[in-house]
Scaffold this active site. Structure first.
Site, PDB file in Angstrom:
ATOM      1  N   GLU A 284       0.829  -1.211   0.000  1.00  0.00           N
ATOM      2  CA  GLU A 284       0.000   0.000   0.000  1.00  0.00           C
ATOM      3  C   GLU A 284       0.864   1.262   0.000  1.00  0.00           C
ATOM      4  O   GLU A 284       0.867   2.018   0.966  1.00  0.00           O
ATOM      5  CB  GLU A 284      -0.876   0.021   1.256  1.00  0.00           C
ATOM      6  CG  GLU A 284      -1.816  -1.141   1.369  1.00  0.00           C
ATOM      7  CD  GLU A 284      -2.514  -1.195   2.718  1.00  0.00           C
ATOM      8  OE1 GLU A 284      -3.663  -1.645   2.762  1.00  0.00           O
ATOM      9  OE2 GLU A 284      -1.905  -0.798   3.730  1.00  0.00           O
ATOM     10  N   PRO A 285       1.608   1.507  -1.066  1.00  0.00           N
ATOM     11  CA  PRO A 285       2.450   2.704  -1.089  1.00  0.00           C
ATOM     12  C   PRO A 285       1.607   3.963  -1.273  1.00  0.00           C
ATOM     13  O   PRO A 285       0.668   3.974  -2.065  1.00  0.00           O
ATOM     14  CB  PRO A 285       3.347   2.473  -2.312  1.00  0.00           C
ATOM     15  CG  PRO A 285       2.525   1.615  -3.219  1.00  0.00           C
ATOM     16  CD  PRO A 285       1.655   0.761  -2.342  1.00  0.00           C
ATOM     17  N   GLY A 286       1.916   4.998  -0.533  1.00  0.00           N
ATOM     18  CA  GLY A 286       1.220   6.276  -0.695  1.00  0.00           C
ATOM     19  C   GLY A 286       2.245   7.336  -1.068  1.00  0.00           C
ATOM     20  O   GLY A 286       2.396   7.732  -2.230  1.00  0.00           O
ATOM     21  N   ARG A 287       3.009   7.743  -0.055  1.00  0.00           N
ATOM     22  CA  ARG A 287       4.035   8.771  -0.223  1.00  0.00           C
ATOM     23  C   ARG A 287       4.976   8.476  -1.391  1.00  0.00           C
ATOM     24  O   ARG A 287       5.283   9.359  -2.188  1.00  0.00           O
ATOM     25  CB  ARG A 287       4.846   8.837   1.086  1.00  0.00           C
ATOM     26  CG  ARG A 287       5.843   9.969   1.171  1.00  0.00           C
ATOM     27  CD  ARG A 287       6.775   9.760   2.379  1.00  0.00           C
ATOM     28  NE  ARG A 287       6.051   9.467   3.601  1.00  0.00           N
ATOM     29  CZ  ARG A 287       5.595  10.377   4.445  1.00  0.00           C
ATOM     30  NH1 ARG A 287       5.802  11.647   4.206  1.00  0.00           N
ATOM     31  NH2 ARG A 287       4.939  10.016   5.538  1.00  0.00           N
ATOM     32  N   ARG A 324       3.054  19.948   7.125  1.00  0.00           N
ATOM     33  CA  ARG A 324       4.047  19.011   7.654  1.00  0.00           C
ATOM     34  C   ARG A 324       5.230  19.661   8.368  1.00  0.00           C
ATOM     35  O   ARG A 324       5.657  19.162   9.407  1.00  0.00           O
ATOM     36  CB  ARG A 324       4.520  18.056   6.548  1.00  0.00           C
ATOM     37  CG  ARG A 324       3.376  17.156   6.034  1.00  0.00           C
ATOM     38  CD  ARG A 324       3.832  16.144   4.999  1.00  0.00           C
ATOM     39  NE  ARG A 324       4.681  15.142   5.592  1.00  0.00           N
ATOM     40  CZ  ARG A 324       6.005  15.088   5.457  1.00  0.00           C
ATOM     41  NH1 ARG A 324       6.642  15.965   4.713  1.00  0.00           N
ATOM     42  NH2 ARG A 324       6.689  14.157   6.058  1.00  0.00           N
ATOM     43  N   CYS A 355      -1.674  33.185  10.677  1.00  0.00           N
ATOM     44  CA  CYS A 355      -1.397  33.853  11.942  1.00  0.00           C
ATOM     45  C   CYS A 355      -0.873  32.862  12.973  1.00  0.00           C
ATOM     46  O   CYS A 355      -1.524  32.587  13.989  1.00  0.00           O
ATOM     47  CB  CYS A 355      -2.657  34.537  12.448  1.00  0.00           C
ATOM     48  SG  CYS A 355      -3.237  35.747  11.275  1.00  0.00           S
ATOM     49  N   GLU A 356       0.265  32.300  12.707  1.00  0.00           N
ATOM     50  CA  GLU A 356       0.946  31.353  13.593  1.00  0.00           C
ATOM     51  C   GLU A 356       2.432  31.562  13.356  1.00  0.00           C
ATOM     52  O   GLU A 356       2.883  31.508  12.205  1.00  0.00           O
ATOM     53  CB  GLU A 356       0.626  29.901  13.199  1.00  0.00           C
ATOM     54  CG  GLU A 356      -0.753  29.394  13.527  1.00  0.00           C
ATOM     55  CD  GLU A 356      -0.932  29.090  14.994  1.00  0.00           C
ATOM     56  OE1 GLU A 356       0.042  28.622  15.634  1.00  0.00           O
ATOM     57  OE2 GLU A 356      -2.034  29.328  15.522  1.00  0.00           O
ATOM     58  N   TYR A 384       0.668  14.121   1.308  1.00  0.00           N
ATOM     59  CA  TYR A 384       0.276  14.700   2.602  1.00  0.00           C
ATOM     60  C   TYR A 384       0.412  16.223   2.615  1.00  0.00           C
ATOM     61  O   TYR A 384       0.697  16.819   3.645  1.00  0.00           O
ATOM     62  CB  TYR A 384       1.081  14.050   3.748  1.00  0.00           C
ATOM     63  CG  TYR A 384       0.969  12.540   3.742  1.00  0.00           C
ATOM     64  CD1 TYR A 384      -0.232  11.924   4.079  1.00  0.00           C
ATOM     65  CD2 TYR A 384       2.039  11.732   3.349  1.00  0.00           C
ATOM     66  CE1 TYR A 384      -0.358  10.540   4.039  1.00  0.00           C
ATOM     67  CE2 TYR A 384       1.915  10.352   3.300  1.00  0.00           C
ATOM     68  CZ  TYR A 384       0.714   9.768   3.644  1.00  0.00           C
ATOM     69  OH  TYR A 384       0.585   8.395   3.601  1.00  0.00           O
TER      70      TYR A 384
HETATM   71  C1  LIG Z   1      -0.542   5.606   5.757  1.00  0.00           C
HETATM   72  C2  LIG Z   1      -0.742   4.208   5.354  1.00  0.00           C
HETATM   73  C3  LIG Z   1      -0.181   3.730   4.175  1.00  0.00           C
HETATM   74  C4  LIG Z   1       0.705   4.569   3.284  1.00  0.00           C
HETATM   75  O1  LIG Z   1       1.867   4.948   3.890  1.00  0.00           O
HETATM   76  P1  LIG Z   1       3.010   5.709   3.036  1.00  0.00           P
HETATM   77  O2  LIG Z   1       4.067   5.975   4.043  1.00  0.00           O
HETATM   78  O3  LIG Z   1       2.393   6.943   2.519  1.00  0.00           O
HETATM   79  O4  LIG Z   1       3.451   4.780   1.966  1.00  0.00           O
HETATM   80  C5  LIG Z   1      -0.446   2.428   3.825  1.00  0.00           C
HETATM   81  N1  LIG Z   1      -1.222   1.631   4.587  1.00  0.00           N
HETATM   82  C6  LIG Z   1      -1.785   2.070   5.734  1.00  0.00           C
HETATM   83  C7  LIG Z   1      -2.646   1.175   6.508  1.00  0.00           C
HETATM   84  C8  LIG Z   1      -1.560   3.362   6.161  1.00  0.00           C
HETATM   85  O5  LIG Z   1      -2.107   3.783   7.294  1.00  0.00           O
END
Ligand SMILES: *Cc1c(COP(=O)(O)O)cnc(C)c1O
Length: 431
Positions: A284-287, A324, A355-356, A384
């Site tokens: 499950e890659p996101g970043r 971030r 305003c921070e 993100y």
């Molecule tokens: C956040 C998350 C991801 C993705 O993480 P990355 O660091 O963005 O690759 C995958 N699986 C689960 C369950 C998450 O909470």
């Protein structure tokens, strides 16, 4: 790399970023479709081609919109959603339901009903109560749901505490104690209303070492053996989560194969030894899909040189489009896009307009001599950033432009002031 410097100007995926800023306005998020597709190709090579059962579920939370999920869909990938809103976006983007997987530590009844109604591919169960809840909904609707359990493998990973998720003291996942996880697994195996496939873990984020994934696999393999020995049940799917690190400044990004090849090797060897068919493996890659594909463009406004202390360069966005740095000290780099070849001998702090005092994007960064009206580009903001944006100070959330083959198109329109009051009401008591 999709960024190039020509004629003192920053280009991104073949587009002149200064022209993009003029044409679409700032602040602006810009995404390279080329870069996103390239990441998926890399994963395909080392994780799918040799293992046709394997799947990649893009973690939508990193950046979620109709255009993004459409691109993920066209790449043939799955999507991992963590809320009704992300699920809705995936469906509206035309995602086939069976390629949607649902994570999250506190799914509401409504969200589970939505998932069951759409007949999505998987629910990843995060807590002991959730199995009961899913069974109840499936009984009502006369449906059966494919499920995995997210477990907390109890491994430490070397990352910021807020993005470490695999240790035992965590709000995520089912703890790994035999007296908890085994009866729970048995209940799922015996259930008529769910189809138990296997386990899921996610050890953390922004990792540069494959050690915690590999350790977590060892922990899961023990569990797989126990489940086989105790219940005669062979799991058919393992989900290894995301967490693969990216380059924000000068970090050295590891290839997907650095993580995935040893992981596959470990799993394949172990399953042969246990005597179970190699399961379908999911990541499950996101970043690692979107971070470096994204660039933020801002216009420089006021500049304050506090002699002997610091020079503050304000831009027209800030923590509302990139929280971030303020949230956990994340560090980025950037350049003046219209002075890309000029010597960077001014040390400045790039701050936002909120305003921070903590609304700082880049601290003590070396850039070319800044002037009001310059276009400042911050790199690697694709993950993100937009997805964590807010309307603090009623700043409008910037738009997003997608680039492909040197052409730019809106992917998300910028908010307008009218959007700031669209849900506001004046109660009768004030009329
Ligand atoms: C956040 C998350 C991801 C993705 O993480 P990355 O660091 O963005 O690759 C995958 N699986 C689960 C369950 C998450 O909470």
């Amino acid at each position: 790399m999709v960024e190039k410097i020509r004629n003192n100007t920053l280009y991104f995926d073949g587009c002149n970023t200064v022209e993009l800023a003029e044409r679409f306005g700032t602040p602006l998020f810009v995404y390279s479709q080329t870069d996103i597709s390239k990441r998926f190709s890399e994963i395909r090579k080392c994780f799918i081609e040799g293992y046709p059962k394997n799947r990649v579920a893009y973690a939508a939370k990193a950046f979620c919109s109709l255009a993004m999920l459409k691109l993920v869909e066209k790449e043939g990938m799955c999507v991992d959603v963590v809320s009704g809103g992300e699920l809705y976006t995936a469906i509206k983007a035309g995602f086939p339901a069976e390629r949607i997987e649902f994570n999250g530590n506190n799914k509401s009844v409504e969200e589970i009903e939505m998932a069951v109604d759409y007949e999505i591919g998987r629910i990843i169960i995060d807590s002991l109560q959730e199995l009961d809840l899913i069974e109840k909904v499936c009984i009502e609707k006369g449906k059966k749901m494919d499920v995995l359990f997210r477990i907390t493998p109890g491994v430490k990973s070397d990352s910021h505490d807020y993005i470490v998720t695999g240790k035992k003291d965590s709000k995520f996942g089912v703890p790994l104690d035999d007296e908890v996880v085994l009866p729970y697994t048995k209940a799922a195996i015996d259930s008529e209303f769910v189809n138990f496939l296997g386990y899921h873990f996610h050890v953390g984020s922004q990792l540069f070492d494959n050690g915690s994934h590999l350790q977590a696999i060892d922990v899961i393999l023990d569990l797989v053996r126990k489940v086989k020995d105790s219940f005669g049940y062979n799991i058919t799917e393992l989900n290894l989560g995301g967490g693969f690190g990216v380059r924000y400044r000068d970090e050295e990004r590891k290839s997907f194969s650095y993580f995935l090849e040893p992981m596959m090797e470990k799993v394949c060897n172990a399953f042969k030894e246990i005597g179970i068919e190699i399961p379908a493996m999911v990541i499950e890659p996101g970043r690692s899909i979107v971070a470096e594909a994204g660039l933020s463009l801002y216009t420089v406004g006021s500049i304050k040189d506090i002699k002997g202390l610091r020079k503050y360069v304000s831009v027209d966005g800030g923590m509302t489009d990139n929280i971030r740095p303020a949230l956990y000290g994340a560090s980025y780099t950037g350049i003046i896009a219209n002075k890309a070849e000029e010597p960077r001998n001014d040390t400045v702090t790039i701050c936002g307009k909120c305003c921070e005092s903590g609304d700082i994007l880049l601290k003590d960064e070396k850039i070319a001599n800044p002037e009001a009206g310059d276009i400042f580009a911050v790199f690697s903001t694709g993950a993100y950033g937009y997805s964590m944006s807010s309307n603090y100070n009623r700043n409008t959330i910037p738009g997003v432009v997608f680039l492909k083959d040197g052409e730019a198109e809106w992917a998300i329109k910028p908010q307008g002031f009218e959007d700031m009051i669209v849900n506001d009401m004046i109660p009768d008591s004030l009329k």
